[in-house]
Design a protein around this motif. Structure first.
Motif: not given
Length: 382
Positions: A11, A13, A20, A22, A27, A31, A283, A294
């Motif tokens: 993860l 940013h 963000w 992923v 993960d 999500c 996350i 995300v």
């Protein structure tokens, strides 16, 4: 680059893109299934509370009107109600009934000699299937294709002013055409999806015209673009890995199985987004605040070695290829996935059987998009 990102961190940013990202399979899948993350936030908050959110630009209102009831954007309870109604029309039986027509269309539309895969085969084939499903005359296929190409540019990260204007004009024309279809089917019902959407009833409720418009547009835009780009990306992969193409020609591997690896190895959708709707969301073990956007990197997740052995290898017989995330997951899992699989299997089978000596005439060119991931041209010689 995606592999480097995935192995460096699950993860991260990006302050410039205000998202963000992923990267890993587990993960991304979590999500997709987490109900605290949603495709839309306006049912729980305002633009001021959500990062990277801007008020809808009134200049593009005709476009957003066609998106208003799209299953891609709705959240419960609206999503639950409308998906039930769409599912009542888009039944497994009605989809399975297209298996024969898909095979027939693929054989009929496959050009002789050398050809450009996307414009000469994949696009007319995909549009013909959609026309058959909707009950639309095939002579309107060019309009459907042009509208789809224009509208999907609004899903990219860097949509230009000219693209937004073209998408909005296309949406208005598409809406007007679908409304006319709805009126025709009310007067004269037929055995097609438009009629079934008009007549669908669940617990005494029906779809409104606006909801039918959004449903038909998303079925075309998502289904057509994904099918064409999967064929383009997949044939390129097969002809770069000649041993895998030969496995199909020799009938060692069935096209239906190979389709899953085509989607896994070079997926037509690279990124799918969610908003964090509640406080307390983590996350990959890291807190992500309410209001954050995300971005799920499907291309990175689909080559995660934690799920797929020798994940960078292209293997049409891969036992667990269907664990890819190409069709999304959770309540927003692609409702058209069964039809996409039938359509892609028929196209791949036609290519393999009719053109076993197929080769690339030139190295295919990528288009400039990222989210809707595909090629600009795939020149072939047989």
């Amino acid at each position: 680059m995606l592999a480097e990102l995935r192995e460096e961190t699950p993860l991260f940013h990006d302050p410039q893109l205000e998202r963000w990202f992923v990267t890993r399979h587990a993960d991304v899948r979590a999500c997709l299934r987490d109900r605290r993350l949603g495709r839309n936030f306006r049912q729980v908050g305002s633009e001021d509370e959500f990062d990277a959110a801007e008020p809808l630009d009134p200049r593009w209102q005709p476009f957003w009107d066609t998106e208003r009831w799209s299953l891609l954007w709705l959240e419960p309870p609206e999503h639950t109600r409308i998906r039930k109604l769409v599912a009542a029309a888009f039944t497994p039986r009605s989809v399975e009934a297209l298996r024969g027509p898909c095979a027939e269309l693929a054989r009929e539309l496959l050009p002789s000699g050398g050809f450009e895969l996307l414009r000469d085969f994949a696009q007319p084939y995909s549009i013909a299937v959609i026309c058959r499903l909707l009950g639309v005359p095939t002579d309107r296929g060019r309009d459907l294709l042009d509208w789809s190409h224009a509208m999907v540019k609004m899903y990219e990260l860097d949509t230009t002013l000219a693209q937004a204007e073209a998408a909005t004009a296309a949406a208005a024309e598409f809406r007007d055409y679908v409304v006319s279809l709805i009126e025709e089917r009310r007067r004269e019902p037929q055995d097609d999806l438009v009629t079934r959407l008009v007549e669908a009833r669940v617990e005494g409720e029906r779809l409104t015209d606006a909801q039918i418009v959004s449903t038909i547009i998303v079925l075309l835009n998502a289904g057509h673009e994904a099918t064409v780009n999967t064929l383009g990306n997949g044939v390129r992969a097969l002809l770069h890995h000649r041993d895998q193409w030969d496995r199909l020609v020799a009938a060692e591997v069935e096209p239906a199985a190979a389709v899953e690896e085509l989607i896994r190895w070079d997926p037509p959708l690279q990124l799918f987004e969610r908003w964090v709707l509640e406080d307390g969301v983590e996350i990959a073990g890291q807190a992500v605040p309410r209001g954050a956007k995300v971005a799920l990197l499907f291309g990175a997740a689909n080559r995660d070695p934690r799920v797929f052995d020798d994940a960078e290898a292209f293997d049409v017989g891969r036992a667990n290829a269907a664990e890819h995330i190409g069709f999304g997951g959770g309540i927003h899992v692609c409702i058209g996935a069964p039809l996409a699989r039938i359509e892609l299997e028929a196209a791949l089978r036609a290519l393999v059987q009719a053109k076993p000596l197929l080769e690339l005439a030139a190295e295919p060119r990528r288009n400039r998009a990222f989210v809707i991931w595909g090629l600009d041209r795939v020149e072939l010689c047989a």
